[in-house]
Every structure is written in structure tokens, then in C-alpha cells.
Design an enzyme around this catalytic site. Structure first.
Site, PDB file in Angstrom:
ATOM      1  CE  LYS A  70      -3.599  -2.606   2.177  1.00 42.90           C
ATOM      2  NZ  LYS A  70      -4.042  -3.231   3.414  1.00 42.90           N
ATOM      3  CD  GLN A 117      -3.284  -4.783   6.603  1.00 46.59           C
ATOM      4  OE1 GLN A 117      -3.225  -3.836   5.859  1.00 46.59           O
ATOM      5  NE2 GLN A 117      -3.747  -5.959   6.216  1.00 46.59           N
ATOM      6  CG  ASP A 162      -9.786  -1.768   4.652  1.00 46.61           C
ATOM      7  OD1 ASP A 162      -9.652  -2.023   3.438  1.00 46.61           O
ATOM      8  OD2 ASP A 162      -9.135  -2.337   5.546  1.00 46.61           O
TER       9      ASP A 162
END
Ligand code: NAP
Length: 282
Positions: free
Chosen positions: A52, A96, A119
Site C-alpha cells: 500500500k 490493517q 476499507d
């Protein structure tokens, strides 16, 4: 004989389009920025965060990382998220997953502002997706799958889409996206008695299980479009959920592993960051 979908090429083209959007925002004095929180020692997560970071650099998206150690508690992580929610220079927040086991994932995800939920895992974001609201973030792996299907010209309407896996991050959201496109959707999971009964009927087959080569040639319908989401590390190799080389004998198209859905997942995240930046600057 089927064909492997050239996902690298799709991502290369989409990245160029996204770079143009970033450049035009920058010309207006707007700098898109993603904040990433890593609270785990999971090696795969560290690799994803690195990927990323690299794509952010390529596109000119700013990124800041919060690498947390084992001593953090849920409240510490929530406090960082809350600070980022208030920070006007941050457009998107990514936590994450998986988190350290002692952390409460739901509490952390729920604390992300739905305006910065790039996300797409916040309950409100998922709820909007399920009722088919347009103005929402679509979680990255399902969004990337739709990018692939659209790019290769698959018309989902009237097709039977079979999804193996019902997770919050892949199976459930992709089932809704395909349903919205007019597919007839079947979702299989670990309690399904005989998944092959369903997979054999699939015009579009999505495997999101996490079991190497669980989908074999005899389970795939002739000329099916196969999307292999699985990433399984076996003896130093990365294998998908689909026995690709043999399934190629029967399918029309298939995403490779590695070099498939994983690439569009990262792209989708940054598309969401740009979408968030545009919406926050309206
Ligand atoms: P997950 O949360 O573990 O969910 C796996 C799903 O598979 C569950 O719904 C489970 O059913 C089902 N399942 C397990 N064993 C099964 C079996 N024998 N037959 C049928 N269904 C079975 O996994 P996930 O997060 O969705 O990820 C799935 C895979 O995709 C993993 O390999 C992961 O690494 C990969 N992944 C890749 C990307 C990417 O960008 N390429 C992104 C995310 C995930 P139950 O619900 O009944 O337990």
C-alpha cells in the site's frame, strides 16, 4: 482452453486513471492522505502495508503509518482513530486486519468515521452496501473483483454467481455487489453439505475460502469465469483456492494467484482514498 486474466495490465491502466485524478486534486491544492494503523505482528499484514505504501508513493498519495506494539490496548487504538477522524489533513483511515488477538476488532472498526472508512468495514458502510446505496465505500477486495469483471466485459445480469466463503471482508460484500448487478447468487460456506453441487452450476465462481486448491476441475462449469481470492502459503509458494492449471481446461477466464485479486485490492483502497478526498472537499 481458458485464459488467465491479465490483472497486472488492468491495474496498470486503472492506476494511470487514478494518478490523473490525484494530479488534478493537487493542482487545486488538495493533497489526498491515507493513515494506516498496524497493530499486529502478522507477517502478511506487514507485506500488505508495504504494498500500500509503494502504490501511494507511485500515485502521489501521502501516507502516514502508526506501527503499534503488543502493549497497546483497544482504548489506545480507538484514541488514535478518533484523533485521525478529527484531523482534516487525513482523508482515509485503514486499520490493517488481523489485529493483535487481545484487541477488540469491532470496537476499533466501529470508531472509524464512516466518511474516512476507506476499507469499507464499518457497520454503517456495510449496511449502506447491503441496501444498495451508491454513495458509500465498497470494501476493497470485492470492489477489485467488480473492477476485473467490468474490465473483461462480464455482464452479471441473469448469471448464476456462486461464492464460496461468507466472510465480512470478501464473501458477504461480493454477494451483495453481484446481487445488485442482477446475478442470481448462491453463497457456500463450511457448513454447506456439498459445495460442488453449487460450484458446478456457477457462471461466475468466486472462491474466498483460504484452503489451497479446494476448487478442482471437476467442480467447475464449462466456460465459467473464475475469481480466485485465496492466498495460501504452502512450502514457500503462494497458492490460490483454485487448482488453476487444471481448471484452465474447462473455464473461460480465471484470475491468477499471485498477481490477481490481490493487486486490485490495493488499487481499490487508493480509489477509495481519492473518492473520500473528493467528497470531503465538495
Ligand atoms: P475467512 O474469514 O477465514 O473466511 C473463510 C470462509 O470460507 C468462511 O466463510 C468459511 O465458512 C469458508 N470455508 C472454510 N472452509 C470451507 C470449506 N471446506 N468449504 C466451504 N467453505 C469453507 O477468510 P477471508 O478473510 O474471507 O479470506 C479468504 C481467503 O482469501 C484467504 O486465503 C485470504 O488470505 C484471502 N484474501 C485475499 C485477499 C486478496 O486481496 N487477494 C483479500 C482478502 C482475503 P464459515 O463461515 O462457515 O466458517
Amino acid at each position: 482452453m481458458g485464459e488467465k486474466i491479465n490483472v497486472k495490465d488492468i491495474v496498470k491502466r486503472k492506476k494511470e486513471e487514478l494518478k490523473q485524478k490525484v494530479d488534478s486534486l493537487k493542482k487545486k491544492g488538495i493533497q489526498p492522505k491515507l493513515a494506516v494503523i498496524l497493530a499486529s505482528e502478522d507477517e502478511a499484514s506487514k507485506i500488505y502495508v508495504g504494498k500500500k505504501r509503494k502504490m501511494c508513493e507511485e500515485l502521489g498519495i501521502e501516507q502516514e503509518e502508526y506501527i503499534l506494539d503488543k502493549n497497546v490496548n483497544t482504548e489506545d487504538v480507538v484514541n488514535i482513530v478518533k484523533k485521525l477522524n478529527m484531523d482534516k489533513s487525513v482523508n482515509g483511515i485503514l486499520v490493517q486486519l488481523p489485529l493483535f488477538k487481545h484487541l477488540d476488532m469491532d470496537e476499533v472498526l466501529d470508531s472509524i468515521s464512516d466518511k474516512k472508512d476507506v476499507d469499507g468495514f464499518h457497520p454503517l458502510t456495510l449496511g449502506k452496501l447491503f441496501i444498495g446505496e451508491k454513495e458509500t465505500f465498497v470494501s476493497c477486495t470485492p470492489k477489485g473483483i467488480m473492477t476485473i469483471l467490468d474490465d473483461i466485459g462480464v455482464d452479471c445480469e441473469g448469471k448464476h454467481a456462486v461464492i464460496v466463503g461468507r466472510s465480512r471482508i470478501v464473501g458477504k460484500p461480493i454477494s451483495q455487489l453481484l446481487l445488485k448487478r442482477g446475478a442470481t447468487v448462491t453463497v457456500c460456506h463450511s457448513k454447506t453439505k456439498d459445495i460442488s453441487l453449487f460450484t458446478k452450476q456457477a457462471d461466475i465462481l468466486v472462491a474466498a475460502v483460504g484452503r489451497p486448491h479446494i476448487i478442482t476441475k471437476d467442480m467447475v462449469k464449462k466456460d465459467a469465469i473464475v475469481i480466485d481470492v485465496g492466498i495460501n502459503r504452502v512450502d514457500g509458494k503462494i497458492l490460490g483456492d483454485v487448482d488453476t492449471e487444471n481448471v484452465l481446461d474447462v473455464c473461460d477466464r480465471i484470475t491468477p494467484v499471485p498477481g490477481g485479486v490481490g493487486l486490485t485490492t490495493v488499487l481499490s483502497l487508493l480509489e477509495n482514498v481519492v473518492q473520500a478526498t473528493i467528497e470531503q472537499n465538495k
